[in-house]
Write a protein that holds these residues in place. Sequence first.
Motif, PDB file in Angstrom:
ATOM      1  N   THR A 153      -9.130  -2.245  -0.996  1.00 22.52           N
ATOM      2  CA  THR A 153      -9.511  -2.167  -2.411  1.00 22.52           C
ATOM      3  C   THR A 153     -10.171  -3.468  -2.853  1.00 22.52           C
ATOM      4  O   THR A 153     -11.149  -3.459  -3.610  1.00 22.52           O
ATOM      5  N   LYS A 154      -9.650  -4.604  -2.396  1.00 24.39           N
ATOM      6  CA  LYS A 154     -10.266  -5.886  -2.724  1.00 24.39           C
ATOM      7  C   LYS A 154     -11.692  -5.960  -2.194  1.00 24.39           C
ATOM      8  O   LYS A 154     -12.591  -6.517  -2.844  1.00 24.39           O
ATOM      9  N   ALA A 155     -11.909  -5.389  -1.016  1.00 27.15           N
ATOM     10  CA  ALA A 155     -13.258  -5.377  -0.439  1.00 27.15           C
ATOM     11  C   ALA A 155     -14.210  -4.565  -1.328  1.00 27.15           C
ATOM     12  O   ALA A 155     -15.368  -4.954  -1.535  1.00 27.15           O
ATOM     13  N   LEU A 156     -13.710  -3.475  -1.860  1.00 32.30           N
ATOM     14  CA  LEU A 156     -14.522  -2.664  -2.772  1.00 32.30           C
ATOM     15  C   LEU A 156     -14.834  -3.437  -4.054  1.00 32.30           C
ATOM     16  O   LEU A 156     -15.967  -3.412  -4.543  1.00 32.30           O
ATOM     17  N   ILE A 157     -13.830  -4.113  -4.585  1.00 31.98           N
ATOM     18  CA  ILE A 157     -14.015  -4.870  -5.823  1.00 31.98           C
ATOM     19  C   ILE A 157     -15.077  -5.944  -5.651  1.00 31.98           C
ATOM     20  O   ILE A 157     -15.864  -6.214  -6.559  1.00 31.98           O
ATOM     21  N   ARG A 158     -15.115  -6.549  -4.459  1.00 32.87           N
ATOM     22  CA  ARG A 158     -16.105  -7.601  -4.202  1.00 32.87           C
ATOM     23  C   ARG A 158     -17.539  -7.060  -4.203  1.00 32.87           C
ATOM     24  O   ARG A 158     -18.497  -7.837  -4.274  1.00 32.87           O
ATOM     25  N   ALA A 178       1.601   4.289  -3.296  1.00 33.16           N
ATOM     26  CA  ALA A 178       2.271   3.708  -2.131  1.00 33.16           C
ATOM     27  C   ALA A 178       3.379   2.764  -2.567  1.00 33.16           C
ATOM     28  O   ALA A 178       4.464   2.724  -1.965  1.00 33.16           O
ATOM     29  N   ALA A 179       3.125   1.978  -3.625  1.00 31.92           N
ATOM     30  CA  ALA A 179       4.141   1.055  -4.139  1.00 31.92           C
ATOM     31  C   ALA A 179       5.334   1.829  -4.693  1.00 31.92           C
ATOM     32  O   ALA A 179       6.496   1.451  -4.469  1.00 31.92           O
ATOM     33  N   GLN A 180       5.073   2.908  -5.400  1.00 36.38           N
ATOM     34  CA  GLN A 180       6.154   3.725  -5.954  1.00 36.38           C
ATOM     35  C   GLN A 180       6.970   4.394  -4.850  1.00 36.38           C
ATOM     36  O   GLN A 180       8.160   4.650  -5.021  1.00 36.38           O
ATOM     37  N   ALA A 181       6.303   4.644  -3.719  1.00 37.19           N
ATOM     38  CA  ALA A 181       7.004   5.254  -2.585  1.00 37.19           C
ATOM     39  C   ALA A 181       7.738   4.208  -1.744  1.00 37.19           C
ATOM     40  O   ALA A 181       8.435   4.547  -0.784  1.00 37.19           O
ATOM     41  N   GLY A 182       7.553   2.928  -2.097  1.00 35.49           N
ATOM     42  CA  GLY A 182       8.233   1.861  -1.372  1.00 35.49           C
ATOM     43  C   GLY A 182       7.639   1.563  -0.015  1.00 35.49           C
ATOM     44  O   GLY A 182       8.297   0.966   0.855  1.00 35.49           O
ATOM     45  N   ASN A 183       6.378   1.950   0.206  1.00 33.35           N
ATOM     46  CA  ASN A 183       5.722   1.745   1.496  1.00 33.35           C
ATOM     47  C   ASN A 183       4.919   0.443   1.463  1.00 33.35           C
ATOM     48  O   ASN A 183       3.716   0.435   1.188  1.00 33.35           O
ATOM     49  N   ALA A 184       5.587  -0.673   1.740  1.00 25.30           N
ATOM     50  CA  ALA A 184       4.963  -1.993   1.642  1.00 25.30           C
ATOM     51  C   ALA A 184       3.799  -2.164   2.617  1.00 25.30           C
ATOM     52  O   ALA A 184       2.793  -2.803   2.290  1.00 25.30           O
ATOM     53  N   LYS A 185       3.932  -1.602   3.813  1.00 24.67           N
ATOM     54  CA  LYS A 185       2.880  -1.731   4.817  1.00 24.67           C
ATOM     55  C   LYS A 185       1.597  -1.046   4.348  1.00 24.67           C
ATOM     56  O   LYS A 185       0.492  -1.583   4.478  1.00 24.67           O
ATOM     57  N   LYS A 186       1.756   0.129   3.776  1.00 27.86           N
ATOM     58  CA  LYS A 186       0.596   0.868   3.280  1.00 27.86           C
ATOM     59  C   LYS A 186      -0.018   0.158   2.076  1.00 27.86           C
ATOM     60  O   LYS A 186      -1.237   0.101   1.934  1.00 27.86           O
ATOM     61  N   VAL A 187       0.833  -0.405   1.219  1.00 25.54           N
ATOM     62  CA  VAL A 187       0.344  -1.149   0.057  1.00 25.54           C
ATOM     63  C   VAL A 187      -0.537  -2.307   0.511  1.00 25.54           C
ATOM     64  O   VAL A 187      -1.622  -2.533  -0.038  1.00 25.54           O
ATOM     65  N   ALA A 188      -0.079  -3.041   1.525  1.00 29.27           N
ATOM     66  CA  ALA A 188      -0.820  -4.200   2.024  1.00 29.27           C
ATOM     67  C   ALA A 188      -2.181  -3.787   2.583  1.00 29.27           C
ATOM     68  O   ALA A 188      -3.202  -4.446   2.327  1.00 29.27           O
ATOM     69  N   GLU A 206     -14.673   4.775  -6.686  1.00 26.07           N
ATOM     70  CA  GLU A 206     -13.881   4.570  -5.471  1.00 26.07           C
ATOM     71  C   GLU A 206     -12.735   3.595  -5.732  1.00 26.07           C
ATOM     72  O   GLU A 206     -11.624   3.778  -5.213  1.00 26.07           O
ATOM     73  N   ILE A 207     -12.986   2.585  -6.545  1.00 26.32           N
ATOM     74  CA  ILE A 207     -11.943   1.602  -6.862  1.00 26.32           C
ATOM     75  C   ILE A 207     -10.820   2.252  -7.657  1.00 26.32           C
ATOM     76  O   ILE A 207      -9.635   2.024  -7.382  1.00 26.32           O
ATOM     77  N   SER A 208     -11.173   3.080  -8.634  1.00 25.11           N
ATOM     78  CA  SER A 208     -10.154   3.758  -9.448  1.00 25.11           C
ATOM     79  C   SER A 208      -9.240   4.609  -8.563  1.00 25.11           C
ATOM     80  O   SER A 208      -8.011   4.600  -8.715  1.00 25.11           O
ATOM     81  N   ALA A 209      -9.867   5.330  -7.620  1.00 29.26           N
ATOM     82  CA  ALA A 209      -9.080   6.166  -6.710  1.00 29.26           C
ATOM     83  C   ALA A 209      -8.216   5.301  -5.791  1.00 29.26           C
ATOM     84  O   ALA A 209      -7.045   5.619  -5.528  1.00 29.26           O
ATOM     85  N   ALA A 210      -8.777   4.179  -5.325  1.00 30.96           N
ATOM     86  CA  ALA A 210      -8.042   3.293  -4.418  1.00 30.96           C
ATOM     87  C   ALA A 210      -6.860   2.636  -5.128  1.00 30.96           C
ATOM     88  O   ALA A 210      -5.768   2.522  -4.561  1.00 30.96           O
TER      89      ALA A 210
END
Length: 318
Positions: free
Chosen positions: A45-50, A29-39, A18-22
Motif C-alpha cells: 500500500t505504501k508503494a501505491l501511495i508513493r 487483516a488487522a481486525q483479524a489479528g493477522n500481523a504478518k498479512k498486515v505487514a 487501488e489505495i482505498s481498496a488496499a
Amino acid sequence: MPKRSETIDEINERVRTEISAAVQRVKEAAQAGNAKKVAALDETTKALIRELPATERNGKYAQLKKAREAEPIPAGEIEPTADYAAVPEVSDLVSQGTQALVDGVNLHMKASVTAREVARVILAMRVRMQNSAGDPDLRAESYMARAAAHDMYTATGQQLSGDEYDVKVAVKKLERSVQNAMSDVRAEYLRSLDTDKKEAARFKAIVKAAGRGKKPSEAVAAHYDFPLKGKNEIAREKYHAERDKNAAEQIAAHEEDGEHPVRRGVLALQSAGNRLVKVAKTKADDLDPKAKAELKTHVDATIVNLTAVSRELGEEIR
C-alpha cells in the motif's frame, strides 16, 4: 506499469481507487489479528501511495496508519460480508450501469457521455451501501461496493460481441474512462447536497458532527477528504483563465501600439466568440442540464446585447 493511453489524471484516479481498496484490506487483516498479512499489505500500500503526487501522500499515509492500528475483533464477532443484492436498489443499478456500458459500445456513443452516466450509477450504488463506520461508502472501501462494480464490468464483457481479447481491452478502457469521470461527477453530487435534502439525509450523522455553520457539501467533502471541484472542472477553469489572460495581454499590447479601441473590441469579441463556439460544440455534452441552461441564458443575453449594438451601428451608418 500504466498503459501509455492513460492520462495523468486517469492514472492518479486509478491509483486512488487501488489505495482505498488496499487500506480496507489492511484494516480487515488487522481486525483479524493477522500481523504478518498486515505487514505485507502495508508495504504494497505504501508503494501505491508513493505513486501519487506528493501533496496527497500524507493524507493517505494517515489513513493507512489508522487501518494498521485497528483493534482485533474476536473471531466469533466477525460477520460474513453481506451480499450487495440485499441492499435495496443496488442490483437494479448494476443492471442499469451494465446496459449503459453495452449501449455506449454498440451505439458508438461518445465515451465521455457514457463514462459520466456510468459514474453516476456507481456513485448511486456507493451511497446506498455502508462502510465499516456505518456511513455511505463513497470511497468504495467495502467488499460489497467493489463487488458490485466488478460484476457490472464483468456482465458488460459478457454481453459484448467480438474477439475475447478485444472485448477485455474495450471494457478496461471504459473502466478507466469512468474512473476519470468520477472526480467531476462526485464533486457535482457533493455540491448538490446543499439543495437535495433527500440525498443529504444519507449523511445526517456526518453533517451533524461537523457542527453548525457547515454546509452539507462542505461537511461531507471534509469527512471523506474529497474536493468540491472535480479535476476536469479545475483543468477547464485553468485553461479558460489562461486563455482570458492571453487575450487581455494581446489587447494590452495593441493598446501600447496605439491601435484604435474599436479594433481592440473586435479582437476581444472574436476571441470570446470562437471560444464559446468551441465549448458549445465540443464540451456541451459533458455539462449537466443546469449548467447547459445557464450557458444558454448567457449566450441568449449576449446575442440580445450584440443585436442592439449592431442596430445602433447600422442607424449611424445611414
